[in-house]
Design a protein around this motif. Structure first.
Motif: not given
Length: 328
Positions: A95-102, A151-152
Motif C-alpha cells: 500500500g501507498v500514501p494517498k499522495a502517491v496515486p495523486a 498513515m498516509g
C-alpha cells in the motif's frame, strides 16, 4: 548434582548411513492470495505494456521474487520521480500514501495498484473513522511500508502509532476523547491482542474494527507454526529480514519454546545447526515461494535421511481479483 539434560541421540538410517531426520512442514505456508495477486499484476503488466514496467518499492518482501521479476523486465524504484514520463508503474502490495496515486495522476502516469485488498480494507476503515471525527491509534511497526501507506491515508496528526503496551500506557488522550484503533495486517496475533486489551482497558470508549485487521494469512501461518514448533528441536523460517510476517513466525516459534532461524533460502543454512536435531520444523513467510521450500528440503536431504510430514492446520481458498485494467 544432576547431570544436564541432553537431547536423545539422533538415529542413523541403516540403508543410507545418513542420520535420520523427521521434517515437520507447516501448512499453510508461503504465498498468500495478496502476494499471488501482486506478482501476477507485475507479470501481466509486462505482457500488456512490454518491458520495462516500473514498480514502486519491492512488490513483496522477498529477494528471490524481486530478482525474478527484474529478470523479466521490471525496474524497482523507491519514488515516483524515478519513473520516466509515460512509463507504466505498479504500486507494491504493502500500500501507498494517498499522495502517491495523486502524484501519478498529476503526471499522467499509467499505474496499477497491487495493494493487498486486506490492506486497502484498513485504509477504508481509517477514512471512515476520520470522517466520524475520531483520532486513530494505529498498532504497527514504525517505518514498515504498510504503516507508512496506512498513515498516509489520513491528514497528518490524525493517527498515532503504537508498537507496545508501554506505548499505550504513555498515551495521554482525555478520558472521553473520541478514539478508534486499527492494526497493521502482519503483526503477531498474540502480541496484538495484548496491546488491544491495554487500549480497551485505558480507553473504554475506543472503537475497534468489526473484524480482525490482522490478515487471514498472517494468522494462519502463525497458527501453523504453533502446530509444528512444540514437536521440533529447531524451526527454519524462509523469509526476508524486512518481512514483518516472516519475523513474526520466528517469534511465535520461540514463544513455543523452540529456537527458530530466519533464512532467505537454502544456502543460508549452516549444517552445524542440525547437530543433535532429530525433528526439524519448516515454514515460509507469505512472500516466500514454494520453490524455496523444496530447495531447503533438497539440500537437507543431502545431509540427512529425511522423513517428511506436512501438518495442516487449515486450508486456504482465498483468491483476490485483479485490477480491471488487466482483465478488460
Amino acid at each position: 548434582m544432576n547431570a544436564p539434560l541432553q537431547s536423545p541421540p539422533v538415529a542413523t538410517d541403516p540403508k543410507s548411513n545418513k542420520p535420520a531426520l523427521t521434517l515437520l512442514i507447516a501448512a499453510p505456508r508461503g504465498f498468500c492470495a495478496g502476494v499471488d495477486r501482486a506478482i501476477e499484476i507485475v507479470e501481466r503488466a509486462l505482457d500488456r505494456y512490454g518491458a520495462p514496467v516500473y514498480v514502486r518499492h519491492e512488490i513483496v518482501h522477498n529477494k528471490f521474487v524481486v530478482d525474478s521479476l527484474r529478470d523479466k523486465g521490471a525496474i524497482f524504484v523507491e519514488e515516483l520521480d524515478e519513473v520516466p514520463d509515460g512509463a507504466p508503474v505498479v504500486f507494491s502490495a504493502h500500500g501507498v500514501p494517498k499522495a502517491v496515486p495523486a502524484e501519478a495522476d498529476r503526471r499522467g502516469l499509467d499505474y496499477l495498484d497491487a495493494t493487498c485488498p486486506l490492506v486497502s480494507k484498513v485504509h477504508r476503515q481509517a477514512e471512515r473513522q476520520i470522517a466520524a471525527d475520531r483520532h486513530i491509534v494505529f498498532v504497527g511497526h514504525k517505518g514498515h511500508p504498510e504503516v507508512i501507506g496506512t498513515m498516509g491515508q489520513v491528514p497528518e496528526g490524525a493517527m498515532t502509532l503504537v508498537e507496545t503496551i508501554a506505548d499505550v500506557e504513555a498515551l495521554d488522550f482525555a478520558p472521553d476523547a473520541p478514539l478508534a484503533f486499527l492494526t497493521q495486517t502482519t503483526l503477531s496475533v498474540d502480541d496484538t491482542a495484548g496491546i488491544v486489551m491495554a487500549l480497551r482497558s485505558k480507553f473504554p470508549q475506543i472503537i475497534g474494527p468489526k473484524a480482525e485487521d490482522i490478515c487471514y494469512a498472517t494468522s494462519n501461518r502463525q497458527a501453523a507454526v504453533k502446530q509444528i514448533a512444540p514437536g521440533s528441536d529447531l524451526v527454519l523460517v524462509i523469509g526476508a529480514g524486512n518481512s514483518s510476517n516472516s519475523l513474526r513466525l520466528v517469534e511465535v516459534s520461540k514463544k513455543c519454546g523452540t529456537d527458530a532461524k530466519l533464512i532467505r533460502r537454502a544456502t543460508d543454512i549452516d549444517p552445524a545447526w542440525l547437530d543433535g536435531v532429530g525433528t526439524l520444523g519448516l515454514t515460509a513467510g507469505a512472500s516466500a515461494p514454494e520453490q524455496l521450500v523444496r530447495e531447503v528440503v533438497d539440500l537437507i536431504s543431502q545431509w540427512r535421511e529425511v522423513e517428511e510430514h506436512t501438518l495442516v492446520s487449515t486450508v486456504e481458498k482465498m483468491v483476490f481479483k485483479l485490477p480491471r485494467q488487466l482483465t478488460e
